[in-house]
Scaffold this active site. Structure first.
Site, PDB file in Angstrom:
ATOM      1  N   PRO A  73       0.588  -1.214   0.029  1.00  0.00           N
ATOM      2  CA  PRO A  73       0.034  -0.007  -0.107  1.00  0.00           C
ATOM      3  C   PRO A  73       0.710   1.193  -0.095  1.00  0.00           C
ATOM      4  O   PRO A  73       1.759   1.384   0.939  1.00  0.00           O
ATOM      5  CB  PRO A  73      -0.838  -0.319   1.311  1.00  0.00           C
ATOM      6  CG  PRO A  73      -0.240  -1.341   1.846  1.00  0.00           C
ATOM      7  CD  PRO A  73       0.940  -1.624   1.268  1.00  0.00           C
ATOM      8  N   GLU A  74       0.659   2.125  -0.954  1.00  0.00           N
ATOM      9  CA  GLU A  74       1.074   3.558  -0.908  1.00  0.00           C
ATOM     10  C   GLU A  74      -0.198   4.404  -0.360  1.00  0.00           C
ATOM     11  O   GLU A  74      -1.066   3.660  -0.121  1.00  0.00           O
ATOM     12  CB  GLU A  74       1.547   3.995  -2.137  1.00  0.00           C
ATOM     13  CG  GLU A  74       2.860   2.827  -2.650  1.00  0.00           C
ATOM     14  CD  GLU A  74       3.491   3.359  -4.007  1.00  0.00           C
ATOM     15  OE1 GLU A  74       3.602   4.553  -4.122  1.00  0.00           O
ATOM     16  OE2 GLU A  74       4.129   2.444  -4.584  1.00  0.00           O
TER      17      GLU A  74
ATOM     18  N   HIS B 184      -2.728 -15.696   8.128  1.00  0.00           N
ATOM     19  CA  HIS B 184      -2.264 -14.325   8.105  1.00  0.00           C
ATOM     20  C   HIS B 184      -3.230 -13.385   8.798  1.00  0.00           C
ATOM     21  O   HIS B 184      -2.918 -12.097   8.630  1.00  0.00           O
ATOM     22  CB  HIS B 184      -1.872 -13.972   6.860  1.00  0.00           C
ATOM     23  CG  HIS B 184      -0.415 -14.972   6.365  1.00  0.00           C
ATOM     24  ND1 HIS B 184       0.461 -15.363   7.199  1.00  0.00           N
ATOM     25  CD2 HIS B 184      -0.571 -15.816   5.133  1.00  0.00           C
ATOM     26  CE1 HIS B 184       1.234 -16.474   6.326  1.00  0.00           C
ATOM     27  NE2 HIS B 184       0.490 -16.388   5.281  1.00  0.00           N
TER      28      HIS B 184
ATOM     29  N   ARG C  53       3.550 -11.005   5.207  1.00  0.00           N
ATOM     30  CA  ARG C  53       5.015 -10.506   5.459  1.00  0.00           C
ATOM     31  C   ARG C  53       5.215  -9.890   6.901  1.00  0.00           C
ATOM     32  O   ARG C  53       6.276  -9.903   7.054  1.00  0.00           O
ATOM     33  CB  ARG C  53       5.460  -9.538   4.337  1.00  0.00           C
ATOM     34  CG  ARG C  53       5.352 -10.628   2.837  1.00  0.00           C
ATOM     35  CD  ARG C  53       5.967  -9.601   1.738  1.00  0.00           C
ATOM     36  NE  ARG C  53       7.585  -9.359   1.718  1.00  0.00           N
ATOM     37  CZ  ARG C  53       8.002  -8.551   0.940  1.00  0.00           C
ATOM     38  NH1 ARG C  53       7.252  -7.929   0.070  1.00  0.00           N
ATOM     39  NH2 ARG C  53       9.238  -8.371   1.055  1.00  0.00           N
TER      40      ARG C  53
ATOM     41  N   ARG D  43      21.166  17.962  -1.653  1.00  0.00           N
ATOM     42  CA  ARG D  43      20.941  16.473  -1.711  1.00  0.00           C
ATOM     43  C   ARG D  43      21.358  15.862  -2.980  1.00  0.00           C
ATOM     44  O   ARG D  43      21.058  16.494  -4.208  1.00  0.00           O
ATOM     45  CB  ARG D  43      19.501  16.083  -1.482  1.00  0.00           C
ATOM     46  CG  ARG D  43      18.775  16.452  -0.502  1.00  0.00           C
ATOM     47  CD  ARG D  43      19.442  16.070   0.825  1.00  0.00           C
ATOM     48  NE  ARG D  43      19.470  14.708   1.034  1.00  0.00           N
ATOM     49  CZ  ARG D  43      18.710  14.128   1.544  1.00  0.00           C
ATOM     50  NH1 ARG D  43      17.325  14.413   1.886  1.00  0.00           N
ATOM     51  NH2 ARG D  43      18.582  12.514   1.596  1.00  0.00           N
TER      52      ARG D  43
END
Length: 272
Positions: free
Chosen positions: A2-3, A89, A108, A150
């Site tokens: 999921p984003e 799960h 996971r 950066r």
DNA sequence: ATGGTGACCTGACCGC
DNA sequence: TGCGGTCAGGTCACCA
């Protein structure tokens, strides 16, 4: 998985639980990214009053405080009927009034399920985060300012949660394609015009993905167990060696920061 | 401070 | 059919 759009899709789908009371808490497997504390059992007897999203975190308010859920890579929150047997799960079950069951599923186990109590804003997980991409605090000037010092690739830069939250690997690749920017461009080389383009594109793509219920590649399902539809219009993510939908040239694959990164060498050229 | 890498964990898929 | 290798939507601790 999921984003930000998938987390927002989950949040919107969970509105039916608002006002319901947690009758019991069943922790079937506490081994997540951080151990699930027995404190979570305090939820029994509490009503679910509000669900907020901050970045990819979901924040649930109850009468006695807040708890936080993060879906990690493979997590989902699903609303099931209480009589349905838990699936493999399904690690945490909140049995609700009215015969429903809210289930945290995460093969996971990179996700989080944490009791926060009253300290929402001040929790270390939330204090260092960058602005919400769809809020007014996210601006082109903000991107420009932070990028000056950066040297990391622009793809890593826009995926950094200290810069802006909620842009993961799929939407970073799509954003750079629509912006015509090579994913390896050093962040300090971004012009203010680039930053304005990235800013607009990030907001547009995340907004579109939310409208389509998020992206389902393998296993994302919303709170009702249904997939999202944004994957039908992905331009580069997952399309390595296929042809660019705009120019017809072959898409290339790079690894940047350990993540696969597909781009179009013609539409996203290296700058001289 | 910044940037690169590995670690966390299971399942799906591919080639042999 | 089975086996080993590789990859996956996120994040953080660690090192140089």
């Amino acid at each position: 998985m999921p984003e930000l759009p998938e987390v927002e899709t989950t949040r919107l789908g969970l509105k039916p639980v608002l006002g319901q009371t947690v009758c019991s808490v069943n922790i079937r497997n506490p081994s997540l990214r951080l151990p699930v504390s027995a404190e979570i059992s305090q939820l029994a007897g509490q009503s679910l009053l509000e669900i907020r999203r901050r970045g990819k975190y979901l924040l649930f308010r109850t009468e006695s405080g807040w708890f936080l859920v993060h879906l990690g890579m493979s997590g989902s929150l699903r609303l099931a009927v209480a009589a349905e047997a838990p699936r493999k799960h399904d690690h945490i079950l909140l049995e609700l009034s009215e015969g429903l069951s809210l289930r945290f599923h995460d093969p996971r186990r990179f996700g989080l399920f944490l009791w926060l109590g009253g300290a929402v804003e001040s929790h270390p997980l939330l204090t260092t985060m960058g602005p919400e991409p769809l809020s007014d605090s996210f601006t082109a000037e903000h991107l420009f300012k932070l990028s000056r010092t950066r040297s990391i690739p622009v793809k890593s830069f826009i995926m950094d949660n200290h810069v802006v939250v909620g842009v993961g690997n799929i939407y970073a690749a799509e954003t750079l394609f629509y912006s015509g920017i090579h994913p390896l461009l050093p962040s300090r080389n971004l012009s203010i015009t680039d930053c304005a383009l990235l800013h607009t594109t990030i907001r547009h793509i995340l907004g579109q993905a939310i409208l389509r219920g998020g992206t389902t590649l393998r296993d994302f399902v919303n709170s009702a167990g249904n997939p999202g539809y944004f994957q039908q219009q992905l331009m580069v993510y997952g399309r390595e060696s296929k042809t660019c939908r705009i120019c017809g040239n072959q898409l290339h694959l790079l690894r940047i920061g350990g993540r696969s990164s597909v781009f179009c060498p013609s539409c996203q050229p290296v700058r001289p």
